[in-house]
Motif scaffolding. Structure first.
Motif, short mmCIF file in Angstrom:
data_model
loop_
_atom_site.label_atom_id
_atom_site.label_comp_id
_atom_site.label_asym_id
_atom_site.label_seq_id
_atom_site.Cartn_x
_atom_site.Cartn_y
_atom_site.Cartn_z
N THR A 139 0.63 -1.61 0.33
CA THR A 139 0.01 0.13 -0.06
C THR A 139 0.70 1.05 -0.16
OG1 THR A 139 -0.31 -0.22 3.12
CG2 THR A 139 -1.60 -1.18 0.90
N LEU A 141 0.31 5.75 0.08
CA LEU A 141 -0.91 6.57 0.01
C LEU A 141 -2.42 6.92 -0.56
CD1 LEU A 141 2.21 9.45 -0.87
CD2 LEU A 141 1.02 8.17 1.05
N GLY A 142 -2.84 5.24 -0.19
CA GLY A 142 -3.92 4.69 -0.59
C GLY A 142 -4.01 4.16 -2.00
N MET A 188 0.25 7.92 7.96
CA MET A 188 -0.33 8.37 7.13
C MET A 188 -0.63 7.33 5.92
SD MET A 188 -1.28 11.07 8.18
CE MET A 188 -2.14 11.72 6.70
N ASN A 189 0.26 6.57 5.53
CA ASN A 189 -0.28 5.45 5.04
C ASN A 189 -1.09 4.49 4.55
OD1 ASN A 189 0.68 3.99 2.19
ND2 ASN A 189 1.35 2.40 3.49
N VAL A 191 -3.24 5.52 7.40
CA VAL A 191 -5.11 5.88 7.41
C VAL A 191 -5.05 5.99 6.66
CG1 VAL A 191 -5.06 8.21 8.55
CG2 VAL A 191 -4.51 6.92 9.62
N LEU A 192 -4.66 6.60 5.13
CA LEU A 192 -5.39 6.91 3.96
C LEU A 192 -5.68 5.58 3.54
CD1 LEU A 192 -2.77 9.52 2.60
CD2 LEU A 192 -5.03 9.67 3.38
N PHE A 193 -5.09 4.47 3.41
CA PHE A 193 -5.65 3.32 2.76
C PHE A 193 -7.01 2.49 3.55
CE2 PHE A 193 -5.59 -1.58 3.13
CZ PHE A 193 -5.14 -1.62 1.59
N SER A 195 -9.19 5.11 5.50
CA SER A 195 -10.17 5.77 5.58
C SER A 195 -10.51 6.86 4.26
CB SER A 195 -9.75 7.13 6.29
OG SER A 195 -8.54 7.31 5.69
N LEU A 196 -9.78 6.05 3.07
CA LEU A 196 -10.10 6.44 2.19
C LEU A 196 -11.66 5.65 0.99
CD1 LEU A 196 -7.12 7.86 -0.12
CD2 LEU A 196 -8.67 9.38 1.16
N HIS A 199 -12.51 1.66 1.52
CA HIS A 199 -11.38 0.33 1.69
C HIS A 199 -11.89 -1.27 0.96
CE1 HIS A 199 -14.33 0.52 4.63
NE2 HIS A 199 -14.16 -0.08 5.31
N GLU A 230 -4.85 -0.90 12.47
CA GLU A 230 -4.79 0.69 12.13
C GLU A 230 -3.90 1.72 12.89
OE1 GLU A 230 -3.22 3.15 10.67
OE2 GLU A 230 -3.08 1.76 9.32
#
Length: 263
Positions: A139, A141-142, A188-189, A191-193, A195-196, A199, A230
């Motif tokens: 993964t 950044l999403g 952040m990596n 969280v973005l994966f 939370s966007l 998922h 996470e």
């Protein structure tokens, strides 16, 4: 076989640490603190994961599964409590003095927290090549990367972690800043994966991209909760950032260490 080799290395590390404790070796004290940190995160968050995991539905109800579930959760929580006890005990002033022996029990040029972070980064970069051999997805950044793109990033992160870890052992100020930036990126990596939007589709794509021997012929009847993992990663990164920021004076109060020796 890779998993068995990893467990064997951990066992050798544990036995060596136990022997070092008997002889009051200072490196063994740091090793026990590292073990304590592993137990705290694995125990407390493992227990949380067991508690939030949904039970399978059967015709006889979920009675027996409830007992088993809480029994396993209590076991994990006890492991976390033991790890917390170890981390606090072996970092106390009296234990530090005992392990200092005939030497004057003064503060080491490199704080124990920095040594642990450095060795975790170095040990982590050793495991990353296995991710390339096993063709794990990654993964970023999403995004979900597979194939050569994932292999390239795994190799890049391994080299970066090795550079930062060795730099921290030498109390290099640049490595401290890079360690902070890298910790923020890792948090952040994840969280973005998760939370966007979409998922669940990304998780399904990740499972599909796994090597064939990881696939299950029959889907699991118990959905696996991913959010505790996470939360654990973000919590660990926050603690890591805290120590890298608060231990800043150690990187400037003394000249860089000439070797990667752990006191």
């Amino acid at each position: 076989m890779i998993g068995l080799a990893f467990l064997a290395l951990l066992s050798i590390w544990g036995v060596a640490t136990g022997v070092g404790i008997f002889f009051l070796k200072r490196w063994a004290r740091i090793s026990v603190i590292a073990f304590g940190v592993f137990l705290v995160f694995g125990g407390f968050f493992g227990g949380l994961m067991i508690l939030v995991m949904p039970l399978p539905s059967t015709s006889n109800g979920a009675g027996p599964f409830v007992t088993i579930k809480f029994g396993i959760a209590v076991f994990y929580l006890l492991m976390g409590a033991v790890g917390l006890w170890w981390a606090l005990l072996f970092n106390s002033r009296s234990v530090k003095t005992q392990f200092a022996g005939d030497q004057l029990a003064t503060e080491d040029p490199r704080p124990v927290s920095i040594s642990i972070i450095a060795w975790l980064l170095i040990l982590g970069c050793v495991t990353l090549p296995f991710s390339i051999l096993m063709r794990w997805p990654m993964t970023f950044l999403g995004l979900l990367l597979t194939g050569w793109a994932a292999a390239f990033l795994f190799a890049a992160f391994a080299a970066f972690q090795l550079y930062v870890g060795i730099g921290l052992l030498h109390l290099n100020p640049r490595s401290r800043l890079l360690g902070i930036y890298y910790s923020v990126f890792v948090a952040m990596n994840g969280v973005l994966f998760y939370s966007l939007p979409g998922h669940e589709a990304r998780i399904a794509a990740m499972m599909k991209a796994m090597p064939n021997h990881f696939h299950q012929r029959n889907p699991s009847i118990m959905p696996f909760p991913h959010w505790p993992i996470e939360v654990m990663i973000v919590t660990f990164m926050i603690i890591q950032i805290y120590f890298l920021i608060t231990r800043k004076p150690a990187f400037y109060s003394s000249p860089p260490l000439a070797s990667a020796k752990v006191d």
